[in-house]
Design a protein around this motif. Structure first.
Motif, mmCIF file in Angstrom:
data_model
loop_
_atom_site.group_PDB
_atom_site.id
_atom_site.type_symbol
_atom_site.label_atom_id
_atom_site.label_comp_id
_atom_site.label_asym_id
_atom_site.label_seq_id
_atom_site.Cartn_x
_atom_site.Cartn_y
_atom_site.Cartn_z
ATOM 1 N N ASN A 1 0.815 -1.214 0.000
ATOM 2 C CA ASN A 1 0.000 0.000 0.000
ATOM 3 C C ASN A 1 0.851 1.269 0.000
ATOM 4 N N MET A 2 2.033 1.151 -0.597
ATOM 5 C CA MET A 2 2.933 2.289 -0.754
ATOM 6 C C MET A 2 3.109 2.624 -2.229
ATOM 7 N N GLY A 3 2.434 1.891 -3.081
ATOM 8 C CA GLY A 3 2.647 1.984 -4.512
ATOM 9 C C GLY A 3 3.021 0.614 -5.036
ATOM 10 N N LEU A 4 2.956 0.461 -6.338
ATOM 11 C CA LEU A 4 3.356 -0.819 -6.909
ATOM 12 C C LEU A 4 4.808 -1.123 -6.577
ATOM 13 N N ILE A 5 5.662 -0.111 -6.685
ATOM 14 C CA ILE A 5 7.071 -0.249 -6.345
ATOM 15 C C ILE A 5 7.543 1.059 -5.727
ATOM 16 N N SER A 6 8.370 0.949 -4.680
ATOM 17 C CA SER A 6 8.854 2.126 -3.956
ATOM 18 C C SER A 6 10.362 2.041 -3.776
ATOM 19 N N PHE B 1 10.461 6.798 1.597
ATOM 20 C CA PHE B 1 10.220 6.170 0.307
ATOM 21 C C PHE B 1 9.445 7.109 -0.619
ATOM 22 N N PHE B 2 9.694 6.927 -1.903
ATOM 23 C CA PHE B 2 8.847 7.499 -2.945
ATOM 24 C C PHE B 2 8.425 6.345 -3.842
ATOM 25 N N GLY B 3 7.108 6.234 -4.066
ATOM 26 C CA GLY B 3 6.593 5.108 -4.810
ATOM 27 C C GLY B 3 5.841 5.509 -6.062
ATOM 28 N N PHE B 4 5.633 4.523 -6.906
ATOM 29 C CA PHE B 4 4.896 4.730 -8.163
ATOM 30 C C PHE B 4 3.638 3.877 -8.139
ATOM 31 N N LEU B 5 2.492 4.508 -8.415
ATOM 32 C CA LEU B 5 1.208 3.830 -8.436
ATOM 33 C C LEU B 5 0.605 3.950 -9.835
ATOM 34 N N PRO B 6 0.519 2.856 -10.584
ATOM 35 C CA PRO B 6 -0.071 2.912 -11.931
ATOM 36 C C PRO B 6 -1.519 3.414 -11.885
ATOM 37 N N LYS B 7 -1.992 3.895 -12.993
ATOM 38 C CA LYS B 7 -3.335 4.485 -13.014
ATOM 39 C C LYS B 7 -4.448 3.449 -12.906
ATOM 40 N N TYR B 8 -4.190 2.220 -13.350
ATOM 41 C CA TYR B 8 -5.228 1.194 -13.326
ATOM 42 C C TYR B 8 -6.511 1.753 -13.960
ATOM 43 N N GLN B 9 -7.637 1.850 -13.181
ATOM 44 C CA GLN B 9 -8.878 2.383 -13.741
ATOM 45 C C GLN B 9 -9.027 3.891 -13.561
ATOM 46 N N SER B 10 -8.029 4.528 -12.920
ATOM 47 C CA SER B 10 -8.111 5.982 -12.721
ATOM 48 C C SER B 10 -7.600 6.717 -13.962
#
Length: 243
Positions: free
Chosen positions: A85-90, A108-117
């Motif tokens: 729950n920090m992003g797909l990868i951090s 940490f800095f993480g990346f969260l893909p857009k998925y359905q957003s």
């Protein structure tokens, strides 16, 4: 060197000089302490040290404290974590401290893909770790049977808020959509890299964690039909110990 060197030359016979020689300064007097290799007995020779003063000045101590404080800000490790729950990868860095380096603080800095957003997002996480003990298995391998802690996570974006917008009735949600509080439990295994193979790291650690957040805990209590997989998260990570 001055008179101190002359005194040393006149007070110590050549046959008395041995290995493991240490100069000790006490009350403006220099003591030459050496250990004879064969007899293993210590001999002290008094030397006049009027011109020898190796005590640090007030300025030297202030500079030392100044540098020590700044050096404490240098990160001691880096981490790569997947999920949680920090992003797909951090990707993060942090600091070890404590008598046994049992405490860690990470950023940490993480990346969260857009998925359905509509777009992908960037997350930031401040994480506190605690490892009560470590077990050495041999051959440079050690295990930390318990790693626990908590972390705060936020998502950058205008669609997330700390306080409820005015368009919602007061207390409608009762929580922030921008900041989540997490707790976790996990385990670690560490490999100390032999000195001859060290390039940019002293050790590497693989870890896994099971975590949940404040919102998930509330949901689990209010909705009995939820299963552990609905409110628990599994994550994996790799820690690189720099020094």
């Amino acid at each position: 060197m001055g008179r101190a060197q002359e005194a040393m030359e006149t007070s110590i016979a050549p046959q008395q000089v041995a290995k493991d020689t240490v100069i000790i300064i006490k009350h403006d007097t220099v003591w030459l302490e050496k250990e004879k290799v064969e007899m293993k007995e210590k001999v002290k020779v008094k030397i006049d040290s009027t011109d020898v003063d190796q005590r640090f000045s007030r300025y030297d101590r202030r500079v030392h404290r100044y540098r020590k404080h700044w050096e404490a800000l240098i990160p001691t490790h880096t981490k790569l974590q997947f999920a949680g729950n920090m992003g797909l990868i951090s990707l993060g860095t942090g600091w070890d401290y404590g008598k046994r380096n049992q405490w860690e603080t990470d950023l940490f800095f993480g990346f969260l893909p857009k998925y359905q957003s509509e777009r992908s997002k960037i997350t930031m996480t401040l994480k506190q770790n605690y490892m009560p003990w470590s077990v050495t298995l041999g051959k440079g391998i050690s295990v930390e049977p318990l790693a626990c802690g908590m972390y705060l996570n936020t998502v950058f974006g205008n669609e997330f808020w700390t306080h409820e917008p005015d368009r919602y009735p007061k207390g409608y949600y009762g929580f922030s959509s921008k900041v989540r509080i997490h707790i976790f439990l996990g385990q670690r295994i560490t490999y100390d890299i032999p000195p001859r193979w060290r390039l940019g790291a002293r050790a590497v650690t693989f870890f896994y964690e099971i975590s949940t957040c404040d919102l998930y805990v509330v949901s689990a209590f209010l909705n009995k039909y939820l299963k552990p997989k609905d409110y628990l998260s599994l994550s994996f990570g790799l820690k690189t110990q720099l020094f």
